[in-house]
Design a protein around this motif. Structure first.
Motif, mmCIF file in Angstrom:
data_model
loop_
_atom_site.group_PDB
_atom_site.id
_atom_site.type_symbol
_atom_site.label_atom_id
_atom_site.label_comp_id
_atom_site.label_asym_id
_atom_site.label_seq_id
_atom_site.Cartn_x
_atom_site.Cartn_y
_atom_site.Cartn_z
ATOM 1 N N LEU A 167 40.166 47.713 42.211
ATOM 2 C CA LEU A 167 39.470 47.920 40.950
ATOM 3 C C LEU A 167 39.716 46.769 39.976
ATOM 4 C CD1 LEU A 167 39.413 51.329 39.090
ATOM 5 C CD2 LEU A 167 39.802 49.218 37.835
ATOM 6 N N ALA A 168 40.977 46.335 39.877
ATOM 7 C CA ALA A 168 41.350 45.356 38.853
ATOM 8 C C ALA A 168 41.429 43.925 39.368
ATOM 9 C CB ALA A 168 42.699 45.746 38.242
ATOM 10 N N GLY A 169 41.371 43.738 40.675
ATOM 11 C CA GLY A 169 41.605 42.413 41.239
ATOM 12 C C GLY A 169 40.673 41.342 40.715
ATOM 13 N N GLY A 170 39.402 41.658 40.570
ATOM 14 C CA GLY A 170 38.441 40.666 40.118
ATOM 15 C C GLY A 170 38.443 40.445 38.621
ATOM 16 N N VAL A 171 39.185 41.279 37.882
ATOM 17 C CA VAL A 171 39.204 41.176 36.420
ATOM 18 C C VAL A 171 40.466 40.463 35.948
ATOM 19 C CG1 VAL A 171 39.070 42.457 34.245
ATOM 20 C CG2 VAL A 171 37.891 43.328 36.284
ATOM 21 N N SER A 172 41.616 41.003 36.329
ATOM 22 C CA SER A 172 42.885 40.469 35.819
ATOM 23 C C SER A 172 43.795 39.908 36.904
ATOM 24 C CB SER A 172 43.641 41.579 35.084
ATOM 25 O OG SER A 172 44.021 42.606 35.984
ATOM 26 N N GLY A 173 43.393 40.028 38.171
ATOM 27 C CA GLY A 173 44.269 39.647 39.268
ATOM 28 C C GLY A 173 45.093 40.792 39.797
ATOM 29 N N ALA A 174 45.023 41.954 39.125
ATOM 30 C CA ALA A 174 45.677 43.182 39.595
ATOM 31 C C ALA A 174 47.167 43.003 39.846
ATOM 32 C CB ALA A 174 44.974 43.714 40.850
ATOM 33 N N HIS A 175 47.885 42.532 38.836
ATOM 34 C CA HIS A 175 49.350 42.523 38.957
ATOM 35 C C HIS A 175 49.875 43.951 38.969
ATOM 36 C CE1 HIS A 175 49.821 38.227 37.039
ATOM 37 N NE2 HIS A 175 48.856 38.285 37.946
ATOM 38 N N LEU A 176 49.523 44.742 37.947
ATOM 39 C CA LEU A 176 49.824 46.178 37.853
ATOM 40 C C LEU A 176 51.313 46.481 37.820
ATOM 41 C CD1 LEU A 176 47.258 47.392 40.567
ATOM 42 C CD2 LEU A 176 46.821 46.904 38.149
ATOM 43 N N ASN A 177 52.144 45.462 37.666
ATOM 44 C CA ASN A 177 53.581 45.629 37.843
ATOM 45 C C ASN A 177 54.282 44.427 37.201
ATOM 46 O OD1 ASN A 177 56.234 45.691 38.827
ATOM 47 N ND2 ASN A 177 55.638 46.265 40.903
ATOM 48 N N PRO A 178 55.143 44.647 36.201
ATOM 49 C CA PRO A 178 55.843 43.517 35.584
ATOM 50 C C PRO A 178 56.646 42.677 36.573
ATOM 51 C CG PRO A 178 56.075 45.461 34.218
ATOM 52 C CD PRO A 178 55.427 45.909 35.499
ATOM 53 N N ALA A 179 57.191 43.302 37.621
ATOM 54 C CA ALA A 179 57.944 42.536 38.612
ATOM 55 C C ALA A 179 57.041 41.544 39.330
ATOM 56 C CB ALA A 179 58.602 43.478 39.624
ATOM 57 N N VAL A 180 55.806 41.940 39.600
ATOM 58 C CA VAL A 180 54.843 41.030 40.216
ATOM 59 C C VAL A 180 54.479 39.912 39.245
ATOM 60 C CG1 VAL A 180 52.496 40.839 41.141
ATOM 61 C CG2 VAL A 180 53.930 42.806 41.751
ATOM 62 N N THR A 181 54.260 40.270 37.986
ATOM 63 C CA THR A 181 53.930 39.263 36.980
ATOM 64 C C THR A 181 55.045 38.236 36.838
ATOM 65 O OG1 THR A 181 52.571 40.864 35.753
ATOM 66 C CG2 THR A 181 53.319 38.916 34.563
ATOM 67 N N ILE A 182 56.293 38.696 36.788
ATOM 68 C CA ILE A 182 57.429 37.782 36.680
ATOM 69 C C ILE A 182 57.514 36.883 37.916
ATOM 70 C CG2 ILE A 182 59.954 37.634 36.606
ATOM 71 C CD1 ILE A 182 58.670 38.439 33.947
ATOM 72 N N GLY A 183 57.343 37.478 39.101
ATOM 73 C CA GLY A 183 57.376 36.693 40.327
ATOM 74 C C GLY A 183 56.297 35.626 40.352
ATOM 75 N N LEU A 184 55.086 35.984 39.918
ATOM 76 C CA LEU A 184 53.984 35.019 39.888
ATOM 77 C C LEU A 184 54.227 33.933 38.846
ATOM 78 C CD1 LEU A 184 50.975 37.454 40.274
ATOM 79 C CD2 LEU A 184 51.506 35.548 41.805
ATOM 80 N N ALA A 185 54.834 34.290 37.714
ATOM 81 C CA ALA A 185 55.129 33.289 36.685
ATOM 82 C C ALA A 185 56.163 32.289 37.184
ATOM 83 C CB ALA A 185 55.607 33.976 35.410
ATOM 84 N N ILE A 186 57.182 32.781 37.885
ATOM 85 C CA ILE A 186 58.199 31.881 38.444
ATOM 86 C C ILE A 186 57.594 31.003 39.534
ATOM 87 C CG2 ILE A 186 60.341 31.828 39.808
ATOM 88 C CD1 ILE A 186 61.223 34.312 38.234
ATOM 89 N N LYS A 187 56.724 31.594 40.322
ATOM 90 C CA LYS A 187 56.031 30.802 41.354
ATOM 91 C C LYS A 187 55.157 29.721 40.730
ATOM 92 C CE LYS A 187 52.371 31.258 44.835
ATOM 93 N NZ LYS A 187 51.371 32.171 45.443
ATOM 94 N N GLY A 188 54.602 30.026 39.556
ATOM 95 C CA GLY A 188 53.731 29.070 38.886
ATOM 96 C C GLY A 188 52.277 29.477 38.875
ATOM 97 N N GLY A 189 51.956 30.658 39.375
ATOM 98 C CA GLY A 189 50.564 31.099 39.428
ATOM 99 C C GLY A 189 50.082 31.754 38.155
ATOM 100 N N THR A 190 50.994 32.197 37.286
ATOM 101 C CA THR A 190 50.641 32.851 36.030
ATOM 102 C C THR A 190 51.316 32.133 34.871
ATOM 103 O OG1 THR A 190 50.367 35.027 37.070
ATOM 104 C CG2 THR A 190 50.821 35.012 34.705
#
Length: 263
Positions: A57-80
């Motif tokens: 549902l959310a993948g095409g809008v926001s990337g569908a993180h849906l989880n702060p742990a995912v957001t933090i992981g993506l930020a450290i990776k450099g994708g967010t």
């Protein structure tokens, strides 16, 4: 990706995640539910399908993180971008609270029947959405529908369990390639991640109920504390920091491991 895209996608996506995930816990737990007693397999697959639905549902809008742990992981990776992280986290928390309210509305009659039943109030079961009163005397008889609780209350073990489970989840997401822009779940990634969530629930969920998502636990716990539920008991705030801190640590470790081993 605009701020409005992030807000709308993460709020709606996380609300659907908690509606379906909390919904299966309510279905298995509450009296006068057709699924009462369906067990742990129903809960683990229900949460997996909840992730799948919300991510599509959310993948095409926001990337569908849906989880702060995912957001933090993506930020450290450099994708967010780190500048987007607060908006992601705030939207996810709001969505989780909305989803928990929707669970209550959906099962309103079942909540009232369950919480006014003398048998429920005097001898609550120990899990499948209910918390063992001997192990957690401050927990209410339906708290497990909203948030997680440990089978053995040991802060160090409980944190370590959540860290390990979240590392598995976030590292599995980071190594998928995710979207074309590397900033969220792509179509195939949503399916893979939902199966990873099922695997985590089956293999690692037994000790703590596998929060693996800070807002999945905190948002509904806040709603549990606020809702006018009769005989609901406490919201177990003494444990509440563990399913927040553990997954955040796990997400950060997963981001670091990705940069060390896969980047």
């Amino acid at each position: 990706m605009s701020s409005s895209d992030i807000f709308i996608g993460e709020t709606i996506g996380t609300a659907v995640l908690i509606l379906l995930g909390g919904g299966v816990c309510a279905a298995v737990t509450l009296k006068h539910s057709k699924a009462q007693g369906a067990g742990w397999l129903s809960i683990t697959f229900g949460w997996g399908f909840a992730v799948l639905t919300a991510a599509y549902l959310a993948g095409g809008v926001s990337g569908a993180h849906l989880n702060p742990a995912v957001t933090i992981g993506l930020a450290i990776k450099g994708g967010t971008p780190w500048s987007d992280v607060p908006l992601y986290l705030g939207s996810q928390l709001l969505g989780a609270m909305i989803g928990a309210v929707l669970v209550w509305l959906t099962y309103y009659g079942q909540f009232r029947a369950h919480l006014t039943d003398p048998e429920t109030l005097h001898s609550p079961p120990s899990e499948e959405g209910l918390v063992d009163q001997a192990a957690a005397p401050k927990a209410g008889p339906v708290l497990g529908i909203f948030s997680t609780g440990p089978e053995i209350r040991n802060a160090v073990q409980n944190v370590v369990t959540e860290v390990i489970a979240t590392v598995v989840l976030v590292l599995a997401i980071l190594t998928q390639g995710l979207n074309n822009d590397g900033n969220g779940l792509g179509t195939l990634g949503a399916l893979i991640t939902s199966l990873v969530v099922v695997a985590i629930g089956l293999s690692l969920g037994g000790p703590t109920g596998y929060a693996i998502n800070p807002v999945r636990d905190l948002g509904p716990r806040i709603v549990h504390a606020l809702l006018p539920l009769p005989n609901k008991g406490g919201s177990d705030w003494g444990y509440a920091w563990i399913p927040v801190v553990g997954p955040l640590i796990g997400g950060a470790i997963a981001g670091g491991l990705y940069n060390l081993a896969f980047a």
